[in-house]
Design a protein around this motif. Structure first.
Motif, PDB file in Angstrom:
ATOM      1  N   ARG A  87       0.925  -1.205  -0.107  1.00  0.00           N
ATOM      2  CA  ARG A  87      -0.115  -0.069  -0.228  1.00  0.00           C
ATOM      3  C   ARG A  87       0.864   1.153   0.022  1.00  0.00           C
ATOM      4  NH1 ARG A  87      -4.271  -1.134   5.219  1.00  0.00           N
ATOM      5  NH2 ARG A  87      -2.029  -0.747   6.139  1.00  0.00           N
ATOM      6  N   ILE A  88       0.298   2.322  -0.566  1.00  0.00           N
ATOM      7  CA  ILE A  88       1.102   3.638  -0.527  1.00  0.00           C
ATOM      8  C   ILE A  88       0.031   4.578   0.446  1.00  0.00           C
ATOM      9  CG2 ILE A  88       1.520   5.945  -1.467  1.00  0.00           C
ATOM     10  CD1 ILE A  88       2.200   4.413  -4.241  1.00  0.00           C
ATOM     11  N   VAL A  89       0.776   4.882   1.601  1.00  0.00           N
ATOM     12  CA  VAL A  89      -0.111   5.734   2.850  1.00  0.00           C
ATOM     13  C   VAL A  89       0.336   7.180   2.509  1.00  0.00           C
ATOM     14  CG1 VAL A  89      -0.703   5.871   5.097  1.00  0.00           C
ATOM     15  CG2 VAL A  89      -0.003   3.773   4.051  1.00  0.00           C
ATOM     16  N   CYS A  90      -0.703   7.899   2.185  1.00  0.00           N
ATOM     17  CA  CYS A  90      -0.691   9.454   2.105  1.00  0.00           C
ATOM     18  C   CYS A  90      -1.781  10.220   2.688  1.00  0.00           C
ATOM     19  CB  CYS A  90      -0.285   9.827   0.612  1.00  0.00           C
ATOM     20  SG  CYS A  90      -1.689   9.367  -0.537  1.00  0.00           S
ATOM     21  N   VAL A  91      -1.596  11.634   2.754  1.00  0.00           N
ATOM     22  CA  VAL A  91      -2.906  12.241   3.312  1.00  0.00           C
ATOM     23  C   VAL A  91      -3.950  12.334   2.303  1.00  0.00           C
ATOM     24  CG1 VAL A  91      -1.879  14.472   2.578  1.00  0.00           C
ATOM     25  CG2 VAL A  91      -3.435  14.420   4.646  1.00  0.00           C
TER      26      VAL A  91
END
Length: 516
Positions: free
Chosen positions: A82-86
């Motif tokens: 996963r890519i976790v970003c705001v």
């Protein structure tokens, strides 16, 4: 990786504008990403951030490129990545980059997890569709904001107000609504002269017009520990040799400050664009316009790159002294028999070594001639230059350049042969160089105050008090050329007949006693 983790998470953070390089925004985004990853069963495999980089115009983002490389790397464990970003707006802001990113991550089977937005499974068509829709909204918001910023900047330009931080030399006074400074809203601002900084700008201009080099002015400011523009502000990048707090001056910062149009109440609109223009500014002038024109002419003269004024060590090298045989510049070289201690400094032809003459003897001769010239009763008339002659020479320069350009175009279009082009160029280039030299010779000196302070009965004492750059400035104000010719007689000693001292016009030739 622990056996409990269900996902392999890659955190990404980006802030578009962080002029002071505090990194508070990206730090906060990464912290929130860690918390969400822990709550949603993830193991953090990497953290990436691009600070103070806007994505709308496709600016390079080094850590984003590393993020994409990391999620594309082989995955032997098979754990879902996963890519976790705001928010997706942190990943993409322009359409081309977004389309490529969604396609690439979709093929890699990546999930995007947002701390302030939805979870997007790019393995599915619906996930990719929603990512595209969200992205289009992000791009639209950015473009609308850009239009508002453009309109506001245009309005400020029309009003003559600054577009950005207050410039060195002025202080900003904010204007508030009727509730006042403590509770009110800012409704405007004006820039007023900041006397301490404006005095520094005026001092720089005066020193340069007095013949000081950029390096000398820089060293004086640093020696006196005068804070440079931007001192005390944190920056992502500093120039080589700059102090961490930005307090040191450089030659570039001195030059930029001296020649900027803001000093005489002008601001640049659309710098570097086809419609670039100078428009009246709302802030007050801090430099006399006549001095500004002269310092701009001085510092933008193309010959400065040839003459190297900041590194000057000798009076006649690079621009005033000429070889009387081939017309090349003079340089200094050691000549003679070192075994018997007879080596001496000579002015020699820089190109072919056509001539050579004892440096000390030539300098003494030139200084005698300069003092005699500076004592003349009509000395002011010799300094004024001729705007009419300069304009005439510049007209010839423009015409000759146009003819050279036309010849090049004719050759490119096949209208003339290469031999014809060489003949045309060979004839026109010397004429162009002569016209350019004449235009420069008749241009009024930018160092008039310095020169006028040295002329008169005390010329000799004043000349001796000048440093090397200032002496050169005085010589150039008179349009002096010193031509060293081959010796006509043999034997030891200095022959003044082999050196021609040529001020701007033939009718100002002078004579002076010469001592060996």
């Amino acid at each position: 990786m622990t056996g409990m983790a269900l996902y392999e998470d890659y955190l990404y953070a980006r802030i578009s504008d962080d002029e002071l390089a505090t990194e508070k925004g990206v730090t906060r985004q990464l912290r929130d990403g860690r918390d969400l990853s822990a709550r949603r069963g993830g193991h953090i495999a990497g953290e990436f951030s691009d600070n103070d980089i806007a994505a709308l115009r496709g600016a390079p983002r080094p850590d984003f490129d590393r993020l994409m490389a990391a999620v594309a790397a082989p995955n032997p464990t098979g754990v879902q990545r996963r890519i976790v970003c705001v928010h997706t707006s942190r990943l993409w802001r322009n359409r081309v980059e977004r389309a490529h990113g969604i396609d690439t991550l979709g093929k890699l089977g990546i999930i995007i997890l947002c701390t302030n937005g939805p979870e997007l499974d790019l393995r599915t068509a619906s996930g990719r569709m929603i990512a595209g829709m969200l992205g289009e909204t992000d791009t639209g918001e950015s473009e609308v904001k850009a239009e508002r910023v453009y309109d506001a900047a245009k309005e400020r330009a029309e009003e003559g107000r600054a577009n950005g931080a207050v410039l060195y030399g002025w202080s900003r006074i904010y204007e508030y609504d009727r509730r006042g400074k403590t509770a009110g809203k800012v409704i405007g601002f004006r820039d007023e002269e900041k006397h301490a900084e404006a005095d520094v700008v005026r001092w720089i201009v005066d020193e340069l017009l007095a013949g000081k080099s950029l390096a000398a002015v820089r060293d004086d400011l640093n020696r006196r520990r005068v804070p440079a523009p931007g001192a005390g502000h944190r920056r992502k990048r500093r120039a080589k040799g700059q102090a961490e707090d930005g307090s040191r001056w450089g030659k570039t910062s001195v030059k930029k400050l001296a020649i900027r149009p803001a000093n005489i109440g002008l601001r640049i609109y659309h710098r570097g664009r086809p419609d670039e223009a100078l428009i009246p500014a709302a802030w007050p002038k801090i430099v006399d316009p006549d001095k500004h024109d002269r310092v701009v002419a001085l510092l933008t003269d193309p010959s400065r790159t040839i003459e190297r004024p900041g590194s000057r060590q000798h009076l006649l090298t690079w621009g005033v002294g000429e070889c009387g045989v081939c017309g090349a510049h003079l340089r200094v070289a050691m000549r003679g028999n070192s075994r018997h201690g007879r080596r001496q400094q000579l002015y020699v032809c820089e190109a072919k070594g056509c001539v050579g003459r004892n440096l000390a003897a030539v300098d003494r001769y030139v200084e005698h001639q300069m003092v005699a010239l500076m004592r003349r009763p009509d000395v002011a008339d010799l300094l004024s230059g001729s705007s009419a002659k300069a304009a005439e020479a510049l007209t010839r320069v423009t015409t000759l350049r146009a003819r050279l350009t036309q010849a090049a175009n004719d050759y490119a279009d096949g209208h003339i042969e290469s031999a014809q082009l060489r003949i045309i160029t060979g004839r026109l280039k010397p004429q162009l160089q002569e016209a350019e030299a004449e235009a420069k010779a008749h241009r009024p000196s930018p160092h008039l105050e310095l020169v006028m302070a040295t002329v008169g009965d005390l010329a000799e004492q004043r000349w001796k008090s000048l440093d090397l750059n200032q002496r050169r400035a005085v010589m150039q104000a008179f349009g002096v050329r010193v031509v060293v010719r081959p010796m006509q007689r043999r034997g030891p000693g200095f022959d003044p007949a082999s050196v021609r001292f040529l001020p701007r016009s033939a009718d100002v030739a002078v004579t002076a006693p010469v001592t060996d």
